[in-house]
Design an enzyme around this catalytic site. Structure first.
Site, PDB file in Angstrom:
ATOM      1  N   GLY A 155      17.135 -34.349  -3.116  1.00 44.89           N
ATOM      2  CA  GLY A 155      17.561 -33.643  -1.921  1.00 44.89           C
ATOM      3  C   GLY A 155      18.791 -32.788  -2.113  1.00 44.89           C
ATOM      4  N   GLU A 160       9.437 -10.598  -2.702  1.00 46.53           N
ATOM      5  CA  GLU A 160      10.491  -9.591  -2.823  1.00 46.53           C
ATOM      6  C   GLU A 160      11.878 -10.195  -2.956  1.00 46.53           C
ATOM      7  OE1 GLU A 160       7.046  -7.687  -0.580  1.00 46.53           O
ATOM      8  OE2 GLU A 160       8.169  -9.583  -0.413  1.00 46.53           O
ATOM      9  N   GLU A 218      25.033 -30.707   0.161  1.00 47.00           N
ATOM     10  CA  GLU A 218      25.215 -30.827   1.612  1.00 47.00           C
ATOM     11  C   GLU A 218      25.537 -32.269   2.011  1.00 47.00           C
ATOM     12  OE1 GLU A 218      25.454 -28.095   2.812  1.00 47.00           O
ATOM     13  OE2 GLU A 218      24.003 -26.694   1.981  1.00 47.00           O
ATOM     14  N   ASN A 256      17.910 -35.054  -7.901  1.00 47.23           N
ATOM     15  CA  ASN A 256      18.764 -36.048  -7.225  1.00 47.23           C
ATOM     16  C   ASN A 256      18.335 -36.244  -5.774  1.00 47.23           C
ATOM     17  OD1 ASN A 256      19.629 -33.546  -6.392  1.00 47.23           O
ATOM     18  ND2 ASN A 256      21.708 -33.754  -7.191  1.00 47.23           N
ATOM     19  N   ASP A 259      16.887 -29.863  -7.402  1.00 48.68           N
ATOM     20  CA  ASP A 259      15.522 -29.916  -6.878  1.00 48.68           C
ATOM     21  C   ASP A 259      15.400 -29.234  -5.519  1.00 48.68           C
ATOM     22  OD1 ASP A 259      17.100 -31.904  -5.761  1.00 48.68           O
ATOM     23  OD2 ASP A 259      15.577 -33.483  -5.869  1.00 48.68           O
ATOM     24  N   GLY A 297      26.393 -17.627  -2.459  1.00 48.40           N
ATOM     25  CA  GLY A 297      25.905 -19.000  -2.418  1.00 48.40           C
ATOM     26  C   GLY A 297      24.532 -19.171  -1.798  1.00 48.40           C
ATOM     27  N   ASP A 329       0.803  -1.228   0.000  1.00 50.63           N
ATOM     28  CA  ASP A 329       0.000   0.000   0.000  1.00 50.63           C
ATOM     29  C   ASP A 329       0.834   1.274   0.000  1.00 50.63           C
ATOM     30  OD1 ASP A 329       0.625  -0.844   2.705  1.00 50.63           O
ATOM     31  OD2 ASP A 329      -0.705   0.730   3.420  1.00 50.63           O
ATOM     32  N   HIS A 352       1.236  -0.022  10.399  1.00 54.77           N
ATOM     33  CA  HIS A 352       1.613  -1.363   9.975  1.00 54.77           C
ATOM     34  C   HIS A 352       2.967  -1.367   9.269  1.00 54.77           C
ATOM     35  CE1 HIS A 352      -0.509   0.452   6.564  1.00 54.77           C
ATOM     36  NE2 HIS A 352       0.128  -0.391   5.767  1.00 54.77           N
ATOM     37  N   HIS A 353       3.611  -2.495   9.294  1.00 56.55           N
ATOM     38  CA  HIS A 353       4.949  -2.741   8.728  1.00 56.55           C
ATOM     39  C   HIS A 353       6.052  -2.014   9.496  1.00 56.55           C
ATOM     40  CE1 HIS A 353       2.736  -4.740   5.746  1.00 56.55           C
ATOM     41  NE2 HIS A 353       2.768  -3.869   4.760  1.00 56.55           N
TER      42      HIS A 353
END
Length: 559
Positions: free
Chosen positions: A469, A57, A473, A467, A440, A413, A34, A120-121
């Site tokens: 997951g 955003e 990691e 793959n 994915d 990253g 707004d 607000h915000h």
């Protein structure tokens, strides 16, 4: 009585949009709120700026980043508080990787500020500068615009963004956006000025070093691109016929089809031929190099950073002696003249021809085959965008077609970055068809922007590596830990679910199926192509596996 028609005064919004278009900005990314709606009416009416409403955003900030990497500058517009904080991670990535853009946050009116109203915000405490202060940490310049300073502050902040090649922040109270302002004066003047005395001293030191060098090699990185020195680097390489390499973050700042191109340098994990030429050069010229753990093989580079010629954005050094106020492009142009005069060339042999691609089979698709096939599918008009993880480390060691461009985010990253960045890059230059490589796990963070891509009728090639997951990691720690698992999605159904009409959707479980899908994508440039490439949960590029060991050691954890 005058019969001249009245001319509406230029508003702060008009002024800002004028300055942005002078920098090549034709798209403004963001989400309505707004506080910014009245300003957006002006944007919609502007003949040269298109509003690109994104799903959130953060996606807008990533898109502005990809846009800026493509044409030189980007812009994102959010509402105050909740909107700007949603975008700040993307802005921080632009700061880390030297991407110039402006984040415009539209806030409550000055009267509300002065009253300290609980609106607000906000945090409800009357502090309307809290979020501007947060942005001070991830921008190189910032301002809160007022009617009496708006024009000067806009110019100052945008000039700084271009000069330092980093993001900037403007907080714009809603009533200030419509306030009258003076007409624009002279054009923006963002360039770094050279100190001619220091330039001459640097070139004299470089002359002595070049004259005595038995072998010369060049290592280039992404700052060559950010500080607009590609042409000067190309000139130096042509004049000296030097063997040269890039870091992965600077991939495609040089022509990868050049027979003297040695590939990507990754410290101890480089190809032997590349490492020998770079680490063993009597004189190594480093152009725009920033050594990071993910690009230097975990800081395993074999050259002495205090030796050789090192060219930064605004400084140049010869064997550790620093010359200030020597811009990168100026230094490269001066070196080219020296090399031409001295006829300095390297005796290093040209690189061996690239190895032949693996033959396509009906066996399960491997990552090794995937990256080679994608690299072979690039064209001079391709912009290839690789998500941090297996995609980035897999593709970066493969040469792309001459003229192709590459976008990755290995320093910051932030996973999920690449899909919205694709949106920005494709809008910035429609003549270049983008290819996206994304896993994915990363795609689940920002896949909603696929709907924005479809809404704007864009037709990139999206290759989703399924793959199962977070493989990147898993390679670092916890191969079967629950935190590296993700939900199972029906990816082939998502384009239609997100509003993408007439997409060409293919799955590839084998090398043959992948080749067929890539061939179909090439034959259909007017369709968005979505290829789901299935690879094993533990399949990872060799470079990633090697770098992961260093990450584990630095993090103090066991495999």
């Amino acid at each position: 009585m005058s019969n001249q028609p009245s001319v509406a005064p230029m508003t702060v919004t008009d002024y800002l949009l004028h300055r942005l278009t002078s920098l090549g900005v034709r798209h403004l990314f963001g989400v309505p709120g707004d506080y910014n709606l009245a300003l957006l009416d002006t944007v919609l009416a502007h003949p040269d700026v298109e509003w690109v409403g994104t799903a959130n955003e953060l996606g807008a900030a990533y898109a502005a980043d990809g846009y800026a990497r493509t044409i030189g500058f980007g812009a994102v517009l959010t509402t105050f508080g909740v909107g700007e904080l949603s975008a700040i991670n993307g802005v921080a990535g632009s700061y880390a990787e030297y991407v110039p853009l402006v984040h415009i946050a539209v806030s409550p009116t000055q009267a509300i500020e002065r009253a300290g109203a609980v609106v607000h915000h906000t945090a409800g405490d009357g502090d309307f500068d809290r979020f501007a202060r947060a942005h001070e940490q991830v921008t190189c310049a910032h301002a809160v615009l007022r009617p009496d300073n708006a024009a000067d502050e806009i110019d100052r902040v945008l000039n700084t963004a271009i000069r330092e090649s980093r993001p900037v922040y403007l907080r714009l109270p809603a009533d200030v956006a419509s306030a009258p302002v003076r007409a624009p004066g002279d054009a923006l003047t963002p360039h770094n000025a050279a100190n001619e005395t220091n330039v001459a001293a640097f070139l004299e030191a470089a002359r002595r070093r070049l004259s005595s060098a038995s072998t010369v090699a060049v290592l280039a990185d992404f700052l060559v691109d950010r500080f607009r020195a590609r042409d000067e680097l190309t000139g130096l390489l042509a004049a000296g016929a030097f063997p040269h390499a890039t870091l992965s973050m600077g991939k495609t700042v040089v022509d990868e089809g050049n027979p003297r191109f040695l590939g990507v340098y990754s410290g101890a994990f480089s190809e032997p031929r590349t490492r020998l030429a770079i680490d063993g050069a009597d004189l190594l010229i480093r152009a725009g190099v920033l050594l990071a753990d993910t690009t230097s093989g975990g800081f395993t580079q074999g050259f002495d950073a205090e030796c050789g010629i090192d060219l930064g954005p605004t400084t140049a050094a010869v064997d550790g002696k620093v010359f200030d106020d020597v811009p990168l492009a100026t230094a490269l142009a001066g070196l080219t003249e020296l090399v031409t005069e001295l006829r300095t060339t390297s005796d290093e042999p040209t690189p061996a021809p690239a190895s032949a691609r693996q033959p396509a089979t009906a066996d399960p698709l491997t990552q090794s085959y995937l990256w080679g096939a994608v690299a072979a599918a690039t064209r001079p008009t391709t912009t290839l965008i690789a998500e941090q993880g297996t995609s980035f480390f897999g593709i970066c060691t493969h040469n792309l077609a001459s003229g192709a461009r590459f976008i990755g985010q290995p320093l910051w990253g932030s996973i999920g970055y690449s899909l919205p960045a694709l949106l920005g890059a494709q809008l910035a230059d429609p003549s270049r068809r983008c290819i996206l490589l994304i896993g994915d796990g990363s795609a689940q963070l920002t896949i909603q922007e696929l709907g924005t891509i479809g809404r704007h009728g864009l037709t990139p090639i999206i290759i989703l590596v399924n793959n199962d997951g977070y493989t990147v990691e898993r390679v670092i720690h916890g191969p079967r830990a629950a935190y590296n698992n993700i939900g199972t999605w029906d990816w082939s159904a998502l384009p239609a679910a997100l509003g993408v009409r007439n997409a060409l959707i293919r799955g590839a479980h084998t090398a043959e199926e992948l080749d067929d899908a890539l061939a179909q994508a090439a034959r259909n440039p007017d369709q968005l192509v979505f290829i789901e490439a299935f690879t094993d949960i533990d399949d990872a590029p060799d470079l990633l596996v090697e770098i992961a060991q260093g990450v584990r050691n630095r993090n103090g954890v066991r495999a």
